[in-house]
Write an enzyme that holds these catalytic residues in place. Structure first.
Site, PDB file in Angstrom:
ATOM      1  CG  ASP A  98      -1.969   0.911   1.682  1.00 31.62           C
ATOM      2  OD1 ASP A  98      -2.111   1.703  -0.135  1.00 31.62           O
ATOM      3  OD2 ASP A  98      -2.511   1.425   2.611  1.00 31.62           O
ATOM      4  CG  HIS A 228      -6.070   4.193  -1.590  1.00 33.27           C
ATOM      5  ND1 HIS A 228      -4.771   4.172  -1.146  1.00 33.27           N
ATOM      6  CD2 HIS A 228      -6.008   3.036  -2.723  1.00 33.27           C
ATOM      7  CE1 HIS A 228      -4.493   3.555  -1.938  1.00 33.27           C
ATOM      8  NE2 HIS A 228      -5.150   2.909  -2.459  1.00 33.27           N
ATOM      9  CB  SER A 231     -11.514   3.581   8.616  1.00 29.95           C
ATOM     10  OG  SER A 231     -10.411   3.087   8.094  1.00 29.95           O
ATOM     11  CG  ASN A 271      -7.151   0.154  -0.069  1.00 37.84           C
ATOM     12  OD1 ASN A 271      -7.788  -0.822  -0.960  1.00 37.84           O
ATOM     13  ND2 ASN A 271      -5.675   1.001  -0.487  1.00 37.84           N
ATOM     14  CB  SER A 274      -9.002   4.184  10.742  1.00 39.91           C
ATOM     15  OG  SER A 274      -7.764   4.687  10.180  1.00 39.91           O
TER      16      SER A 274
END
Length: 381
Positions: A98, A228, A231, A271, A274
């Site tokens: 990543d 991306h 979270s 992705n 967190s």
């Protein structure tokens, strides 16, 4: 099952219209937990080691200053851990870099056993981004390794990635980028943000992935679209951390409903970092609250002291430096460290298992047409 490149998982998620989570790991125990929970749900798995996570796994606790040698060492250790727990698993597994900063970081990951890499040239102008990405694609595809690029800039902070403002991805430029670089997947900017402080009421511009996908179909281009900074930052976990003495403020994630809509608009890979950090930190605090004797433990008491000193932090890498041998190699010297490892694994499984179900990848492992690195070499030719 041997580790495989990213492309077959992207192809399956696109064909069967589900979201494929990609989860960052920073310790052997986290890699083990991610694999186990995916296998339980019969889901394909993408484990991600960020560029600086490799430096941390290489023994550089001040990972922002990690050297290339640290990253090489850490990439091999993450690769070894994923192979140890994944090679005999019944699901397809990808080990993905990543936010590779440069060609050397991507090469270090590939040499360490990664089957997919991301080269992040998003801070460069378009032509230089294309040039750098093509260089990585040439090296990686010759070894059967998949490549993800990035076009557009996400706001927020994650390791060395930082930007105050977003620059949305131009759909026409995205198509041009695919053509010129031959990447397997492209991370786009459409409203997500790095970190746990994404701001309240974030609204994703789902018309961007929709437009890119339509243009790709028109041009006959294969490839995945990546989200991306996705979270969800579960409110209940933040509240539990703060109820146990933490001081996490201004924590807002991407609403799961918006991510599910984005999947239907062409997003394949999502992705998440967190959420895992928060759940593991909550479990650490809960463990010390439940077992007072651990606060003075010779082996893990220092973790408790770091939790107390850094109440606003939620990245477990801040707290686990006293047990780096366990982080890097998976060694468990005593019962107290075992309790920390168990807390870490449970936090990972809680978050990852929830998202496997929500993204819809459960039961999809058998739908992936697995190809080895050697087979992908021929395909890329």
């Amino acid at each position: 099952m041997p580790l495989i490149p990213l492309k077959p998982l992207i192809d399956a998620s696109d064909k069967y219209h589900y979201g494929q989570g990609a989860f960052n790991v920073n310790a052997v125990a986290q890699a083990k937990a991610v694999i186990e929970v995916h296998e339980m749900f019969r889901s394909p798995a993408i484990l991600q080691g960020a560029d600086l996570a490799n430096g941390f796994m290489g023994g550089c606790t001040d990972f922002a200053k990690a050297t290339l040698e640290d990253k090489k060492r850490g990439a091999k250790l993450i690769g070894d851990a994923v192979r140890k727990y994944g090679e005999h698993a019944s699901i397809p597994i990808v080990l993905h870099l990543d936010h590779g900063r440069d060609f050397d970081s991507c090469k270090a990951a590939i040499d360490g056993g990664y089957t997919s890499v991301m080269i992040d040239g998003s801070s460069l102008d378009f032509d230089r981004n294309v040039e750098l990405t093509r260089e990585v694609v040439k090296y990686a595809h010759a070894r059967g390794v998949s490549v993800e690029g990035e076009l557009g800039v996400l706001a927020g902070v994650e390791d060395h990635v930082f930007s105050k403002e977003s620059t949305y991805t131009n759909p026409l430029k995205a198509v041009e980028f695919f053509k010129k670089t031959q990447v397997d997947a492209l991370a786009i900017s459409y409203g997500t943000m790095h970190g746990a402080s994404k701001g309240a009421n974030v609204r994703l511009r789902k018309e961007i992935p929709l437009a890119i996908r339509e243009c790709m179909r028109h041009e006959g281009i294969e490839g995945g679209l990546v989200s991306h900074g996705s979270s969800t930052v579960p409110e209940y976990i933040v509240n539990e951390i703060n109820g146990l003495g933490g001081q996490i403020g201004n924590a807002n994630g991407i609403a799961i409903e918006q991510l599910l809509e984005a999947i239907q608009c062409g997003i394949n890979k999502i992705n998440v970092d967190s959420d895992i950090r928060l759940a593991v930190t909550r479990n650490f605090r809960e463990l010390f609250h439940r077992e007072e004797s651990l606060k003075t433990s010779p082996s893990v008491g220092a973790i408790y002291r770091l939790l107390e000193e850094k109440k606003e932090a939620f990245d477990p890498r801040v707290f686990v430096t006293p047990i780096m041998d366990t982080v890097m190699y998976g060694n468990i010297p005593d019962g107290d460290v075992e309790k920390i490892v168990t807390a870490m694994e449970k936090g990972v499984k809680e978050v990852v298992g929830t998202l496997i179900v929500q993204f819809g990848s459960y039961g999809k492992a058998s739908l992936v047409e697995c190809k080895s690195l050697e087979e992908m070499k021929e395909l890329y030719k």
